[in-house]
Motif scaffolding. Structure first.
Motif, PDB file in Angstrom:
ATOM      1  N   LEU A 189      27.460 -18.753 -19.642  1.00  0.00           N
ATOM      2  CA  LEU A 189      27.372 -19.219 -18.260  1.00  0.00           C
ATOM      3  C   LEU A 189      26.241 -18.579 -17.469  1.00  0.00           C
ATOM      4  N   SER A 190      25.830 -17.352 -17.856  1.00  0.00           N
ATOM      5  CA  SER A 190      24.909 -16.605 -16.999  1.00  0.00           C
ATOM      6  C   SER A 190      23.512 -17.211 -16.936  1.00  0.00           C
ATOM      7  N   GLN A 191      23.080 -17.884 -17.989  1.00  0.00           N
ATOM      8  CA  GLN A 191      21.742 -18.480 -17.951  1.00  0.00           C
ATOM      9  C   GLN A 191      21.675 -19.700 -17.029  1.00  0.00           C
ATOM     10  N   PRO A 192      22.540 -20.705 -17.224  1.00  0.00           N
ATOM     11  CA  PRO A 192      22.452 -21.855 -16.311  1.00  0.00           C
ATOM     12  C   PRO A 192      23.037 -21.570 -14.934  1.00  0.00           C
ATOM     13  N   TYR A 193      23.936 -20.586 -14.834  1.00  0.00           N
ATOM     14  CA  TYR A 193      24.624 -20.337 -13.561  1.00  0.00           C
ATOM     15  C   TYR A 193      24.463 -18.869 -13.150  1.00  0.00           C
ATOM     16  N   GLY A 194      23.222 -18.446 -13.012  1.00  0.00           N
ATOM     17  CA  GLY A 194      22.937 -17.088 -12.580  1.00  0.00           C
ATOM     18  C   GLY A 194      22.484 -17.036 -11.135  1.00  0.00           C
ATOM     19  N   ALA A 195      22.030 -15.861 -10.724  1.00  0.00           N
ATOM     20  CA  ALA A 195      21.581 -15.679  -9.347  1.00  0.00           C
ATOM     21  C   ALA A 195      20.406 -16.590  -9.007  1.00  0.00           C
ATOM     22  N   ASP A 196      19.556 -16.876 -10.002  1.00  0.00           N
ATOM     23  CA  ASP A 196      18.392 -17.732  -9.734  1.00  0.00           C
ATOM     24  C   ASP A 196      18.801 -19.115  -9.244  1.00  0.00           C
ATOM     25  N   LEU A 197      19.944 -19.602  -9.711  1.00  0.00           N
ATOM     26  CA  LEU A 197      20.402 -20.922  -9.279  1.00  0.00           C
ATOM     27  C   LEU A 197      20.691 -20.930  -7.781  1.00  0.00           C
ATOM     28  N   LEU A 198      21.352 -19.879  -7.293  1.00  0.00           N
ATOM     29  CA  LEU A 198      21.673 -19.824  -5.865  1.00  0.00           C
ATOM     30  C   LEU A 198      20.421 -19.701  -5.007  1.00  0.00           C
ATOM     31  N   GLU A 199      19.376 -19.100  -5.562  1.00  0.00           N
ATOM     32  CA  GLU A 199      18.132 -18.919  -4.809  1.00  0.00           C
ATOM     33  C   GLU A 199      17.211 -20.132  -4.905  1.00  0.00           C
ATOM     34  N   SER A 200      17.606 -21.126  -5.693  1.00  0.00           N
ATOM     35  CA  SER A 200      16.705 -22.246  -5.981  1.00  0.00           C
ATOM     36  C   SER A 200      16.736 -23.310  -4.882  1.00  0.00           C
ATOM     37  N   LYS A 201      15.668 -24.113  -4.845  1.00  0.00           N
ATOM     38  CA  LYS A 201      15.609 -25.259  -3.939  1.00  0.00           C
ATOM     39  C   LYS A 201      16.667 -26.278  -4.302  1.00  0.00           C
TER      40      LYS A 201
END
Length: 515
Positions: A239-251
């Motif tokens: 889960l951490s790759q597709p649903y990591g912190a970067d996802l929340l920071e994304s456009k």
């Protein structure tokens, strides 16, 4: 990225490690940490069979130091500076050594956070000794305060402090054996020096002369806990790759999907982050089970209990119907430290705790985690979050039991609590102020609006206290136990994930038989 000074130098990378990193996608520090972590389970199993008290202390210290040195290198030696200072204070200034340990260990931890920018480094998969220093700080303060308490008459102390106080100064071997404790600094959980000494010496609740206290075979419960940790590790990696912190920071998250989709993504990102801690704590608990330290006596049916240092209960966190009770199920052992060494110490024995007490405890918890705005935003939000949970509880006490237990209402509460938890925890995951505010703004600050509205309604339209026919002797007993209307007066203080596998919460009424 962690700095490359004395803190990070250690064993040079070996070819097989580099090959394992390339094949697994782990960083070198993650790989070494995982290997040391799994090895700590075997070390715990061996510790149980070491025949002598001195032998157990030596084995625990040496094995513990080596397990920490392998992933963290020379940074491990930073443990010696505050530890030696705290021990000198215990030898020379017994009546103030607890306060002095606070003044030594906590600032040193803050310095480590600053030097390493630990939260940001952990997000990038770069582990350093700062995470272990966090666990070490809890132990240094606890052992010094407990020794200071040993100079006080029991009547001047709270019941817990009177039970855990140290009457005699630990020897240097006992002191450092407790601090390193067979690799337990890797992820905790926290346990008392008094309990550790009894376990090593097979006294107290581990008294081998009493058949009921003799440590039974821990193979099956230890393996079960280890398998549980492995399942959580697999979920985390998936889960951490597709649903990591970067996802929340994304456009994509902040602008391209609707509000219901954003709330769903907040939940699954929070779940992925929590799986890392479920894994770490389950493996750490497995090590303690194999060692026998986690043995907690037997239940009424004679079945052995292995729940003395359970740090999290996954179902009660993920499907929680009461916000304050979340604290009793997430990083319980560190929460007990916060309760007994911060929260209760700030509250006079004859007084009730206040919101200020809660806020100060939350602040200390936030600083313990690191100097990133996301930590502090979470703890500030969680203090309000649990006040809202208490307001809901007070309303529910005036409702008939069938209404409180009505299945659709319970499901609604579980969904609401999951929304609030993951909304608040997003700040703990992304850390930076601008990112935290951008995420909350993208969901219209719905979490804050919801909990503040609940508190405001509770103030404007306070619930009526239910009428109860309580006999005077029962009321006096409840007051003596620190309860009001049968409910423990001390509110809960939680804390969510830390950059390393440790995070604190202030558990509500958690004594050893409830863990």
């Amino acid at each position: 990225m962690a700095s490359k000074g004395f803190f990070s130098h250690g064993l040079p990378p070996m070819s097989w490690e580099l090959g394992a990193c390339s094949g697994s996608g782990l960083t070198l520090s993650q790989l070494r940490f995982t290997i040391a972590f799994v090895a700590s389970v075997a070390v715990g199993a061996i510790l149980r069979h070491v025949p002598t008290v001195k032998g157990r202390h030596i084995f625990s210290l040496v094995a513990g130091f080596l397990l920490i040195y392998y992933p963290f290198g020379n940074g491990t030696f930073h443990a010696l500076i505050p530890s030696l200072a705290a021990y000198v204070c215990m030898r020379r200034f017994r009546r103030s050594c607890g306060l002095l340990a606070w003044l030594v260990a906590f600032p040193y931890l803050i310095l480590a956070h600053v030097m390493q920018a630990s939260g940001a480094a952990w997000k990038e998969g770069q582990f350093d000794f700062t995470g272990a220093q966090m666990v070490l700080t809890l132990r240094l303060i606890a052992v010094a305060v407990s020794y200071q308490d040993g100079a006080c008459p029991p009547g001047q102390l709270r019941e817990y402090a009177a039970r855990k106080r140290l009457l005699q100064l630990p020897s240097p071997l006992e002191f450092f054996s407790y601090l390193f404790a067979a690799g337990n600094l890797l992820a905790g959980p926290f346990f008392e020096a008094h309990d550790y000494k009894d376990y090593i010496e097979r006294k107290g609740e581990w008294d081998e002369s009493d058949p009921a206290k003799r440590i039974p075979n821990p193979l099956l419960p230890g393996l079960a806990r280890f398998v549980k940790g492995c399942i959580c590790a697999v979920l985390w990696m998936k889960l951490s790759q597709p649903y990591g912190a970067d996802l929340l920071e994304s456009k994509y998250f902040q602008q391209e999907v609707g509000l219901p989709h954003r709330l769903f993504l907040l939940w699954i990102v929070g779940l992925a982050a929590r799986c890392k801690y479920y894994f770490a704590w389950a493996v750490a608990e497995s090590s303690l089970i194999f060692s026998g330290l986690c043995y907690n006596g037997r239940n009424a049916d004679g079945r052995p209990l292995w729940n003395r240092y359970i740090n999290s209960r996954i179902r009660r966190v993920e499907f929680n119907a009461s916000l304050p009770n979340l604290a009793a199920n997430w990083n319980v052992c560190t929460g007990l430290w916060l309760r007994h060494y911060v929260y209760e110490r700030l509250t006079p024995v004859d007084k009730r705790p206040t919101f200020a007490t809660l806020a100060i405890t939350q602040l200390i918890s936030g600083i313990w985690h690191g100097l990133f705005p996301g930590y502090w935003l979470f703890f500030a939000t969680s203090a309000i979050m649990f006040e809202a949970g208490k307001a809901i509880y007070r309303y529910e006490q005036g409702w008939p039991p069938r209404v409180r237990r009505f299945a659709p209402y319970v499901v609604l509460k579980v969904a609401f609590n999951a929304l609030i938890l993951n909304y608040a925890a997003s700040s703990f995951i992304v850390l930076w102020l601008s990112d935290c505010l951008a995420i909350w703004r993208s969901v219209y600050y719905c979490g804050h609006l919801a909990i503040l509205t609940i508190i405001a309604v509770g103030m404007v339209l306070p619930p009526r206290k239910p009428k109860r026919d309580v006999k005077p002797e029962k009321a006096a007993a409840a007051a003596a136990a620190g309860k009001v209307d049968g409910v423990e007066a001390a509110p809960a203080v939680p804390a969510v994930p830390v950059g390393m596998p440790v995070a604190p919460v202030l558990a509500t009424a958690v004594e050893k038989k409830e863990l």
